[in-house]
Write an enzyme that holds these catalytic residues in place. Sequence first.
Site, short mmCIF file in Angstrom:
data_model
loop_
_atom_site.label_atom_id
_atom_site.label_comp_id
_atom_site.label_asym_id
_atom_site.label_seq_id
_atom_site.Cartn_x
_atom_site.Cartn_y
_atom_site.Cartn_z
CE LYS A 126 6.07 8.13 0.68
NZ LYS A 126 5.98 9.59 0.92
CB SER A 180 -0.95 0.00 1.20
OG SER A 180 -0.25 0.05 2.42
CE1 TYR A 181 5.24 5.54 2.99
CE2 TYR A 181 7.05 4.11 2.35
CZ TYR A 181 6.60 5.34 2.80
OH TYR A 181 7.50 6.35 3.07
CB ALA A 182 5.39 0.14 -2.61
#
Length: 250
Positions: free
Chosen positions: A157, A152-154
């Site tokens: 970003k 989710s973060y990747a």
Amino acid sequence: MKLENKVAIITGGAGGIGFGIATAYVKEGAIVAIVDFNQQAGEVAIEKLKEISPQSIFIQADLSDHLTLPSIVEKVVQTFGKLDILVNNAHASRMKPFEETTKEDLDLSFGTGFYPTFYLMQAALPHLKETKGKVVNFASGAGINGDVNQVSYAAAKEAIRAVTRVAANEWGQYGITCNLISPIAKTPGIEQWAEEHPDFYKAMLSKNPLGRLGDPEKDIGRTAVFLASEDSDYITGQTLMVDGGSIKLR
């Protein structure tokens, strides 16, 4: 005084990398508006910054409430008469394996990271046109490398990297530059992560040629000063890896 009398918005500015950037900015003469959800941390942070830059302000805001984001820009412009620099640093997410990641996890990451970056850039554009301003956004090695348990973060970003490059191409005609920092820094969040995931932390540090985590002010903040100053006027659409050499983009 590379940023003398420049007005900057810094999201997530009450701690960690955001506060490091804010500190580096005010030491170079900037007036900063730090935006953060944490009221108590924001009040403590702004008192420290005001010792150097008395005009600087703290704005308490929930960046996931996207309809209110333009009001942040308007408040800063009404208070100081202009906006020179937008730093989109804030981001929240959860570490989970790919197969366990839910829509709620994706919504958290995009809702606190990607969408605030996108909407604040839109709201700031008319004012940045007037000042030939600077946008500094944040990427991550998690997205560039595809780190495990970081889907989710990747994803958020990398979406931020994409819209930053588009903005760099579209906004260059106005003299606005848009760049990204991909950092590794010693922050409370990283220290907590290191305690919870010692094997991942050791693996990360073993790939760092300089053998240390960056300092939020001296390493990340000073790079953000460069990207907000006239020294970087001919750089746009780029991702600067401020990570001790851990990732070398080609």
